[in-house]
Design an enzyme around this catalytic site. Sequence first.
Site, PDB file in Angstrom:
ATOM      1  CG  ASN A 174      41.705  47.525  44.281  1.00 19.87           C
ATOM      2  OD1 ASN A 174      42.522  47.058  45.079  1.00 19.87           O
ATOM      3  ND2 ASN A 174      41.926  47.578  42.984  1.00 19.87           N
ATOM      4  CG  ASP A 216      38.991  39.696  35.236  1.00 16.94           C
ATOM      5  OD1 ASP A 216      39.460  40.620  34.580  1.00 16.94           O
ATOM      6  OD2 ASP A 216      38.261  39.858  36.241  1.00 16.94           O
ATOM      7  CD  GLU A 238      40.527  43.582  37.046  1.00 10.79           C
ATOM      8  OE1 GLU A 238      39.340  43.752  36.747  1.00 10.79           O
ATOM      9  OE2 GLU A 238      41.376  44.496  37.017  1.00 10.79           O
ATOM     10  CG  ASP A 274      48.757  46.879  44.956  1.00  9.63           C
ATOM     11  OD1 ASP A 274      48.032  46.805  43.937  1.00  9.63           O
ATOM     12  OD2 ASP A 274      49.308  47.937  45.330  1.00  9.63           O
TER      13      ASP A 274
END
Length: 377
Positions: free
Chosen positions: A258, A250, A294, A267
């Site tokens: 973000n 993760d 993620e 992204d």
Amino acid sequence: MYTPLPSAEQLLERERLSYSVMGVKWATLLSFFLIAALCLTIYSHPNPFISLAKLSLFSIPIFVIGALGHIFFSRVSLHQYLDEFLKAYLALFNVAWLLVLVTLARSAVDSYSRTSAISGIESMVDILVLTFAIALFPDRKTMLLMVLPLMVFNVVIHLSEQPLNLVFPIVKFICFTVILYTGQQIFSRWFVQSILRNLENKKLLQQFKRLALVDGLTNLSNRRHFDDILLQEIKVTERNNRPLSLIMLDVDYFKRLNDKAGHQAGDECLSQLGQLLAQSAMRPRDLAARYGGEEFVIVLPETDIAGAAAIAANIKADIAALKLPHPDSENGEFVTVSQGVCQWRNGMSATDFTANADKMLYQAKQAGRDQFVVDEQ
């Protein structure tokens, strides 16, 4: 993950050669039938224009060349020089047939029933021309090289019987040539269109499969594909009693990335991480997949817990080497990941297996992230 499809040119050449080989094998068997029918006709005729022994003797090359060629093309489907072998075989087979036809023509000239004999020879040649035209229609040059000598032979033998009648054999030759040439164009166009349509269908099918099984952002397998592969690998492990390991990882503080740098930066982080994980799962049966958001997973068949831990360590080092910026991480200025590593044990279901990897991942996060935790049980 996917076998690349051949180009249109490669597929057309492969299918053309495949059809030609199949057609030549069929034409060879039909040639055997023609010789057998001719021998039966001569045997049953009260006054044959050629002896059965003489015909059998001159027919031997057809059977020898034909049998060897049929065996060869039945066993060799793909070869670097298959096209050259095919042309050489046809040249020899054509010579063998012309030898028989010349022998028949010479015997017919000396026969009292020469007119009917020559007419029968012409009909047999017409059958041969039609046979090889059908067998070789995807390859115009090879087809014409095979049938033109036979058609010229028909003109010569007709003129030998009726030297003053030039119109009929010449017109017949021209008509046959035009029919074969135009017919070949029509059938070849249909052949090409059929092959290209089949290629387009395969491309669409592959695209649909890719959309169904591949994550569009990372180009890794998606959750659905991972679930299917994991079930298969567990069944294989149960049968052969070989190790199977799983890594679940993760991205640390991904929501902060973000929020701070924007979704485009997030992204880009996932995309580069996907490329790195794809390189980590290099063996044919290894599978790297995006589990969701993620989170990523790597399935490692034939790998024990020590081997999986080594791969997790390599992933940690490789991500550190990427130096992906993270403006709001508590572990530093670059992106890091937490990993959970475990090995499948007897009696574990796929759900139990992934839950165990997720448990190890949770422990890695609780321990401060940017590390991996290995299930030592």
